[in-house]
Design an enzyme around this catalytic site. Structure first.
Site, PDB file in Angstrom:
ATOM      1  NE  ARG A  73      -2.807  -0.900   3.444  1.00  0.00           N
ATOM      2  CZ  ARG A  73      -2.928  -2.130   3.924  1.00  0.00           C
ATOM      3  NH1 ARG A  73      -3.449  -3.075   3.190  1.00  0.00           N
ATOM      4  NH2 ARG A  73      -2.557  -2.425   5.150  1.00  0.00           N
ATOM      5  CE1 TYR A  77      -2.880   4.171   0.587  1.00  0.00           C
ATOM      6  CE2 TYR A  77      -1.325   3.829   2.382  1.00  0.00           C
ATOM      7  CZ  TYR A  77      -2.559   3.596   1.811  1.00  0.00           C
ATOM      8  OH  TYR A  77      -3.460   2.817   2.456  1.00  0.00           O
ATOM      9  CE1 TYR A  99     -12.052   6.807   1.591  1.00  0.00           C
ATOM     10  CE2 TYR A  99     -13.815   7.246   3.154  1.00  0.00           C
ATOM     11  CZ  TYR A  99     -12.686   6.539   2.793  1.00  0.00           C
ATOM     12  OH  TYR A  99     -12.193   5.578   3.635  1.00  0.00           O
ATOM     13  CG  HIS A 101     -10.749  16.084   7.009  1.00  0.00           C
ATOM     14  ND1 HIS A 101      -9.479  16.310   6.507  1.00  0.00           N
ATOM     15  CD2 HIS A 101     -11.027  17.140   7.808  1.00  0.00           C
ATOM     16  CE1 HIS A 101      -9.026  17.451   6.990  1.00  0.00           C
ATOM     17  NE2 HIS A 101      -9.946  17.977   7.772  1.00  0.00           N
ATOM     18  CB  ALA A 131     -15.359   7.911   9.071  1.00  0.00           C
ATOM     19  CD  GLN A 173      -6.644   2.119   7.508  1.00  0.00           C
ATOM     20  OE1 GLN A 173      -6.820   2.618   6.418  1.00  0.00           O
ATOM     21  NE2 GLN A 173      -5.468   1.731   7.897  1.00  0.00           N
ATOM     22  CB  ALA A 214     -20.966   6.492   7.935  1.00  0.00           C
ATOM     23  CB  THR A 242     -14.938   3.018  12.443  1.00  0.00           C
ATOM     24  OG1 THR A 242     -14.450   3.557  11.211  1.00  0.00           O
ATOM     25  CG2 THR A 242     -14.245   3.735  13.584  1.00  0.00           C
TER      26      THR A 242
HETATM   27  C1  LIG Z   1      -7.944   5.390   5.122  1.00  0.00           C
HETATM   28  S1  LIG Z   1      -9.148   5.820   6.303  1.00  0.00           S
HETATM   29  C2  LIG Z   1      -9.929   7.172   5.486  1.00  0.00           C
HETATM   30  C3  LIG Z   1     -10.708   8.069   6.406  1.00  0.00           C
HETATM   31  C4  LIG Z   1     -11.322   9.257   5.673  1.00  0.00           C
HETATM   32  N1  LIG Z   1     -10.289  10.115   5.120  1.00  0.00           N
HETATM   33  C5  LIG Z   1     -12.236  10.097   6.570  1.00  0.00           C
HETATM   34  O1  LIG Z   1     -12.107  11.323   6.548  1.00  0.00           O
HETATM   35  O2  LIG Z   1     -13.069   9.536   7.272  1.00  0.00           O
HETATM   36  C6  LIG Z   1     -10.253   4.488   6.177  1.00  0.00           C
HETATM   37  C7  LIG Z   1     -10.927   4.196   7.496  1.00  0.00           C
HETATM   38  O3  LIG Z   1     -11.878   5.225   7.775  1.00  0.00           O
HETATM   39  C8  LIG Z   1     -13.015   4.678   8.412  1.00  0.00           C
HETATM   40  N2  LIG Z   1     -14.166   4.796   7.493  1.00  0.00           N
HETATM   41  C9  LIG Z   1     -14.139   5.019   6.178  1.00  0.00           C
HETATM   42  N3  LIG Z   1     -15.384   5.020   5.665  1.00  0.00           N
HETATM   43  C10 LIG Z   1     -16.211   4.784   6.713  1.00  0.00           C
HETATM   44  C11 LIG Z   1     -17.609   4.640   6.839  1.00  0.00           C
HETATM   45  N4  LIG Z   1     -18.411   4.738   5.786  1.00  0.00           N
HETATM   46  N5  LIG Z   1     -18.116   4.393   8.062  1.00  0.00           N
HETATM   47  C12 LIG Z   1     -17.306   4.279   9.144  1.00  0.00           C
HETATM   48  N6  LIG Z   1     -15.995   4.404   9.085  1.00  0.00           N
HETATM   49  C13 LIG Z   1     -15.439   4.640   7.888  1.00  0.00           C
HETATM   50  C14 LIG Z   1     -12.703   3.183   8.639  1.00  0.00           C
HETATM   51  O4  LIG Z   1     -12.094   3.032   9.909  1.00  0.00           O
HETATM   52  C15 LIG Z   1     -11.744   2.906   7.512  1.00  0.00           C
HETATM   53  O5  LIG Z   1     -10.965   1.775   7.742  1.00  0.00           O
END
Ligand SMILES: C[S@@+](CC[C@H](N)C(=O)[O-])C[C@H]1O[C@@H](n2cnc3c(N)ncnc32)[C@H](O)[C@@H]1O
Length: 275
Positions: A73, A77, A99, A101, A131, A173, A214, A242
């Site tokens: 990964r 990136y 997606y 923030h 999220a 994650q 979510a 999460t």
């Molecule tokens: C690489 S991070 C990205 C987070 C993203 N940039 C944000 O602002 O939420 C990915 C992690 O964000 C969380 N995540 C992403 N999408 C989600 C969702 N739809 N519902 C809950 N948690 C989410 C999970 O923990 C996931 O493993």
């Protein structure tokens, strides 16, 4: 005086659900910049971006790098950041759309902005709805009421970390918890059992935890599964899952600090009376 170069870079977030979660400033960059380079999983958001952008590049295929022998990964990136920076160096005004923030659990934006600035380009980030923001709203949890710890699940597992069970814990994650190859996009019960064993140093196995996902479009339902900590290995996970661990112990007063503060207040009152 520094001469800014011709290209520029802005990172924007598209929110978790495009409908209503895209900020007006993010939309304005998406519509007005020369090129939009995006990493968004939701197909409706991708289609919308493609429709409004002057030029559009999708970064999602960069994840296939992890299928190549010896690549992880981290290579994905790096290549995403390079794709973005290349367009900026060519003199374009680049809007990178991620997606949620764009700066929360998203190393690419931090990496690319730092490099762009070092090379003399104008680069900044606009906040988006993450999220965590959705979690606070959907679960009705205020991170301010008991304090909050927030960390990546595998990082928590493989480093010596100290938890505070009087505060909220968010583990991101969890759907790839325990993956040391940096190639997989899933987890397994044995990995989750190791996570549970480590958490059990701080929480009872019957402590109620929450698996949260979510909804990302109007057709989906938000997942809020409440279960015993010890049952985590039996559950199913997605990349978007999460793990939320509410406080397990009540806050204990630090009487020595309270006494010190009261003594200061009393001293101030005495000084004011004497004046
Ligand atoms: C690489 S991070 C990205 C987070 C993203 N940039 C944000 O602002 O939420 C990915 C992690 O964000 C969380 N995540 C992403 N999408 C989600 C969702 N739809 N519902 C809950 N948690 C989410 C999970 O923990 C996931 O493993």
């Amino acid at each position: 005086m520094t001469n800014k170069k011709q290209g520029s870079l802005v990172f924007v977030g598209t929110g978790m659900r495009m409908a209503g979660q895209l900020t007006p400033i993010a939309q304005s960059y998406i519509e007005s910049f020369d090129i939009v380079i995006a990493a968004v999983p939701n197909i409706f958001t991708r289609k919308w971006l493609q429709g409004v952008a002057k030029e559009y590049v999708c970064l999602n295929d960069h994840y296939d790098d992890t299928k190549v022998e010896g690549k992880t990964r981290r290579d994905t990136y790096r290549r995403m950041a390079d794709t973005i920076l290349k367009e900026m160096r060519a003199g374009k005004k680049v809007c990178a759309a991620f997606y949620g923030h764009p700066g929360i659990f998203a190393c690419i934006s931090h990496m690319a902005i730092a490099e762009a600035r070092e090379e003399g380009y104008e680069a900044h980030m606009e906040p988006g709805i993450s999220a965590l923001d959705c979690l606070v709203a959907d679960l009705g949890i205020d991170p301010g009421s008991h304090g909050m710890q927030s960390m990546e699940s595998t990082q928590f597992m493989i480093y010596k970390r100290t938890l505070d069970p009087t505060a909220l814990l968010i583990l991101w994650q969890v759907g790839i918890a325990g993956d040391l190859t940096l190639k997989r996009f899933d987890t397994e019960p044995a990995h989750l059992q190791i996570l549970v064993n480590k958490l059990a140093q701080y929480y009872p196995l019957d402590h109620e935890v929450i698996l949260y996902e979510a909804a990302t479009d109007p057709l989906e339902k938000t997942r809020i599964d409440k279960l015993r900590l010890g049952d985590l290995p039996k559950m199913s996970y997605k990349q978007i899952t999460t793990l939320v661990i509410p406080p397990a112990q009540t806050l204990e007063k630090d009487q020595a600090i309270i006494d010190e503060l009261n003594a200061l207040a009393a001293l101030r009152a005495q000084v004011q009376q004497a004046a």
